[in-house]
Design a protein around this motif. Structure first.
Motif, PDB file in Angstrom:
ATOM      1  N   HIS A   1      12.960   8.220   6.214  1.00 33.90           N
ATOM      2  CA  HIS A   1      13.975   9.300   6.626  1.00 33.90           C
ATOM      3  C   HIS A   1      15.091   9.636   5.356  1.00 33.90           C
ATOM      4  N   ASP A   2      15.271   8.478   4.697  1.00 37.65           N
ATOM      5  CA  ASP A   2      16.168   8.844   3.319  1.00 37.65           C
ATOM      6  C   ASP A   2      15.585   9.516   2.483  1.00 37.65           C
ATOM      7  N   ALA A   3      14.249   9.292   2.371  1.00 32.50           N
ATOM      8  CA  ALA A   3      13.314  10.125   1.468  1.00 32.50           C
ATOM      9  C   ALA A   3      13.339  11.568   1.766  1.00 32.50           C
ATOM     10  N   LEU A   4      13.434  11.966   2.853  1.00 35.89           N
ATOM     11  CA  LEU A   4      13.174  13.455   3.319  1.00 35.89           C
ATOM     12  C   LEU A   4      14.527  13.966   2.979  1.00 35.89           C
ATOM     13  N   SER A   5      15.628  13.174   3.247  1.00 36.58           N
ATOM     14  CA  SER A   5      16.925  13.786   2.904  1.00 36.58           C
ATOM     15  C   SER A   5      17.119  13.833   1.340  1.00 36.58           C
ATOM     16  N   PHE A   6      16.683  12.915   0.593  1.00 33.60           N
ATOM     17  CA  PHE A   6      16.619  13.106  -1.048  1.00 33.60           C
ATOM     18  C   PHE A   6      15.951  14.234  -1.197  1.00 33.60           C
ATOM     19  N   CYS A   7      14.827  14.710  -0.635  1.00 31.82           N
ATOM     20  CA  CYS A   7      14.051  15.757  -1.013  1.00 31.82           C
ATOM     21  C   CYS A   7      14.743  16.948  -0.611  1.00 31.82           C
ATOM     22  N   GLU A   8      15.260  16.906   0.454  1.00 30.82           N
ATOM     23  CA  GLU A   8      16.069  18.087   0.766  1.00 30.82           C
ATOM     24  C   GLU A   8      17.367  18.376  -0.206  1.00 30.82           C
ATOM     25  N   ALA A   9      18.236  17.288  -0.680  1.00 30.48           N
ATOM     26  CA  ALA A   9      19.230  17.526  -1.419  1.00 30.48           C
ATOM     27  C   ALA A   9      18.828  17.757  -2.861  1.00 30.48           C
ATOM     28  N   ASN A  10      17.646  17.598  -3.081  1.00 36.75           N
ATOM     29  CA  ASN A  10      17.007  17.888  -4.560  1.00 36.75           C
ATOM     30  C   ASN A  10      16.105  19.146  -4.505  1.00 36.75           C
ATOM     31  N   LYS A  11      15.888  19.735  -3.468  1.00 33.84           N
ATOM     32  CA  LYS A  11      15.135  21.039  -3.293  1.00 33.84           C
ATOM     33  C   LYS A  11      13.510  20.587  -3.535  1.00 33.84           C
ATOM     34  N   ILE A  12      13.048  19.577  -3.226  1.00 37.31           N
ATOM     35  CA  ILE A  12      11.650  18.738  -3.454  1.00 37.31           C
ATOM     36  C   ILE A  12      11.191  19.419  -1.914  1.00 37.31           C
ATOM     37  N   ARG A  13      10.076  19.969  -2.003  1.00 39.51           N
ATOM     38  CA  ARG A  13       9.459  20.377  -0.705  1.00 39.51           C
ATOM     39  C   ARG A  13       8.007  19.737  -0.671  1.00 39.51           C
ATOM     40  N   LEU A  14       7.565  18.736  -1.468  1.00 38.94           N
ATOM     41  CA  LEU A  14       6.330  17.948  -1.688  1.00 38.94           C
ATOM     42  C   LEU A  14       7.010  16.540  -1.698  1.00 38.94           C
ATOM     43  N   TYR A  15       6.305  15.655  -0.786  1.00 37.44           N
ATOM     44  CA  TYR A  15       6.598  14.348  -0.789  1.00 37.44           C
ATOM     45  C   TYR A  15       5.405  13.383  -0.553  1.00 37.44           C
ATOM     46  N   ARG A  16       4.795  12.476  -1.445  1.00 41.63           N
ATOM     47  CA  ARG A  16       3.788  11.812  -1.148  1.00 41.63           C
ATOM     48  C   ARG A  16       4.289  10.269  -0.672  1.00 41.63           C
ATOM     49  N   MET A  17       3.761   9.966   0.322  1.00 41.93           N
ATOM     50  CA  MET A  17       4.459   8.660   1.329  1.00 41.93           C
ATOM     51  C   MET A  17       3.666   7.563   0.493  1.00 41.93           C
ATOM     52  N   SER A  18       4.190   6.522   0.382  1.00 41.62           N
ATOM     53  CA  SER A  18       3.591   5.250  -0.125  1.00 41.62           C
ATOM     54  C   SER A  18       2.589   4.803   0.968  1.00 41.62           C
ATOM     55  N   SER A  19       1.378   4.397   0.400  1.00 42.86           N
ATOM     56  CA  SER A  19       0.274   3.682   1.300  1.00 42.86           C
ATOM     57  C   SER A  19       0.644   2.696   1.941  1.00 42.86           C
ATOM     58  N   ALA A  20       1.524   1.905   1.060  1.00 41.18           N
ATOM     59  CA  ALA A  20       1.883   0.801   1.733  1.00 41.18           C
ATOM     60  C   ALA A  20       3.339   0.663   2.827  1.00 41.18           C
ATOM     61  N   LEU A  21       3.503   1.953   3.305  1.00 38.56           N
ATOM     62  CA  LEU A  21       4.485   2.120   4.156  1.00 38.56           C
ATOM     63  C   LEU A  21       4.836   1.448   5.348  1.00 38.56           C
ATOM     64  N   PHE A  22       3.745   0.748   5.892  1.00 38.04           N
ATOM     65  CA  PHE A  22       3.461   0.059   7.040  1.00 38.04           C
ATOM     66  C   PHE A  22       2.460  -1.229   6.589  1.00 38.04           C
ATOM     67  N   PRO A  23       2.917  -2.233   5.906  1.00 33.32           N
ATOM     68  CA  PRO A  23       2.105  -3.205   5.508  1.00 33.32           C
ATOM     69  C   PRO A  23       1.355  -3.951   6.519  1.00 33.32           C
ATOM     70  N   LEU A  24       0.293  -4.225   6.161  1.00 25.58           N
ATOM     71  CA  LEU A  24      -0.631  -5.174   7.126  1.00 25.58           C
ATOM     72  C   LEU A  24      -0.789  -4.759   8.534  1.00 25.58           C
ATOM     73  N   SER A  25      -0.705  -3.261   8.864  1.00 24.28           N
ATOM     74  CA  SER A  25      -0.839  -2.639  10.043  1.00 24.28           C
ATOM     75  C   SER A  25      -2.316  -2.419  10.338  1.00 24.28           C
ATOM     76  N   ASP A  26      -3.177  -2.585   9.412  1.00 21.88           N
ATOM     77  CA  ASP A  26      -4.788  -2.569   9.564  1.00 21.88           C
ATOM     78  C   ASP A  26      -5.386  -3.913   9.796  1.00 21.88           C
ATOM     79  N   ILE A  27      -4.432  -5.169   9.734  1.00 23.69           N
ATOM     80  CA  ILE A  27      -5.002  -6.485   9.636  1.00 23.69           C
ATOM     81  C   ILE A  27      -5.755  -6.562  11.215  1.00 23.69           C
ATOM     82  N   GLU A  28      -6.561  -7.893  11.029  1.00 24.01           N
ATOM     83  CA  GLU A  28      -7.439  -7.983  12.055  1.00 24.01           C
ATOM     84  C   GLU A  28      -6.687  -8.076  13.515  1.00 24.01           C
TER      85      GLU A  28
END
Length: 315
Positions: free
Chosen positions: A68-95
């Motif tokens: 959420h903060d990243a989107l707010s940062f992008c808004e404040a800095n007029k950035i309209r493209l954001y690559r999310m971290s692939s590790a945003l939700f670690p271990l969510s694909d574990i068995e």
């Protein structure tokens, strides 16, 4: 490199964007405003089931707030493209599926993030890690790769992001000389993966021309990386004719050409250095025609600001 004639490309591919290219932030910021927490698999497996659930719950809530903060940062800095971290939700694909189940319970919170991105008109994309190798000669590796992509696709669904290349998942070709295997695996992917999937050329295994051919056969978009291209082809300029040719050829693979996304980085020590530099001080001229550019530089938002000062303003 296979020859690609510019005059053979459709004139519709040679767009003149009405606006300047959008420069994208990759994952985090230098000033630590956008940072995410993680956990290693080794540490996680030492915990009992109750501890695992509590630990992941805390990390996911923290990372969702940071997103959420990243989107707010992008808004404040007029950035309209954001690559999310692939590790945003670690271990969510574990068995044990503890992480996956937690994310389902958090679906309302996740959907608010997607709604915020839509409200702010910020495009959110993803670059799964290097363990995704759809061209592997190991069935187990391919199976694991698809599982990782499925988890990412489900996360994008939970975020309420479109099932299209607007919210793309970009990967590399993987094991070299396995183009037909790559095409076959992609053709059999579930739609919520395939409809978001893009392929990118790299410095070693797949040249721009080779990954273009795969994208054409698999009918998915190509993300052209000019620095990977000059490293692979051992070129001494981003303005070599092949760079422009590959840029336009890649554009042809996008059903919506105004969604075309490209990458840029500069060499750290030398022009052909594969390590990324702090800032971007050289750009392909043709990238003025790019609607969306991910800036892969170590100084993140500082590199975007610097690039705006000398390149975007110079258009």
């Amino acid at each position: 490199m296979a020859a690609i004639e510019l005059n053979n490309l459709s004139q519709t591919a040679k767009l003149n964007p009405k606006t300047k290219p959008e420069l994208g932030l990759v994952c985090i910021t230098v000033d630590k405003q956008v940072r995410f927490r993680t956990m290693t698999r080794t540490y996680y497996l030492k915990l009992n089931l109750t501890q695992r659930e509590a630990a992941l719950q805390e990390i996911y809530q923290h990372n969702l707030q940071r997103l959420h903060d990243a989107l707010s940062f992008c808004e404040a800095n007029k950035i309209r493209l954001y690559r999310m971290s692939s590790a945003l939700f670690p271990l969510s694909d574990i068995e044990d599926e503890i992480g996956a189940n937690i994310l389902e319970t958090m679906s309302a919170d996740l959907s608010k993030i997607g709604a915020k991105a839509q409200q702010l008109n910020i495009r959110m994309v993803l670059h799964p890690d290097q363990y995704v190798v759809l061209s592997s000669d190991s069935p187990k590796v391919v199976e694991t790769s698809i599982k990782i992509l499925a988890r990412h696709a489900r996360n994008l669904d939970l975020l309420g992001l479109p099932c299209s290349p607007w919210s793309l998942m970009n990967i590399h070709g993987g094991k070299s000389q396995r183009s037909q295997q790559l095409v076959k695996v992609i053709s059999e992917l579930p739609t919520n993966i395939k409809n978001r999937l893009t392929l990118e050329n790299d410095e070693y295994a797949y040249s721009a021309a080779e990954i273009l051919a795969v994208c054409q056969q698999a009918q998915i978009p190509m993300v052209f990386d000019a620095h990977h291209h000059i490293c692979h082809e051992k070129l001494d300029s981003y303005n070599h004719p092949s760079t422009e040719a590959m840029f336009y050829a890649a554009r042809e693979t996008w059903t919506h050409p105004d969604w075309q996304l490209v990458h840029i980085s500069n060499g750290e020590q030398t022009f052909n250095d594969r390590k990324h530099s702090d800032l971007i001080t050289a750009m392909p001229n043709i990238y003025h025609q790019a609607p969306w550019i991910e800036i892969e530089a170590k100084q993140k938002e500082v590199a975007i600001s610097h690039l705006r000062s000398w390149w975007v303003m110079g258009q």
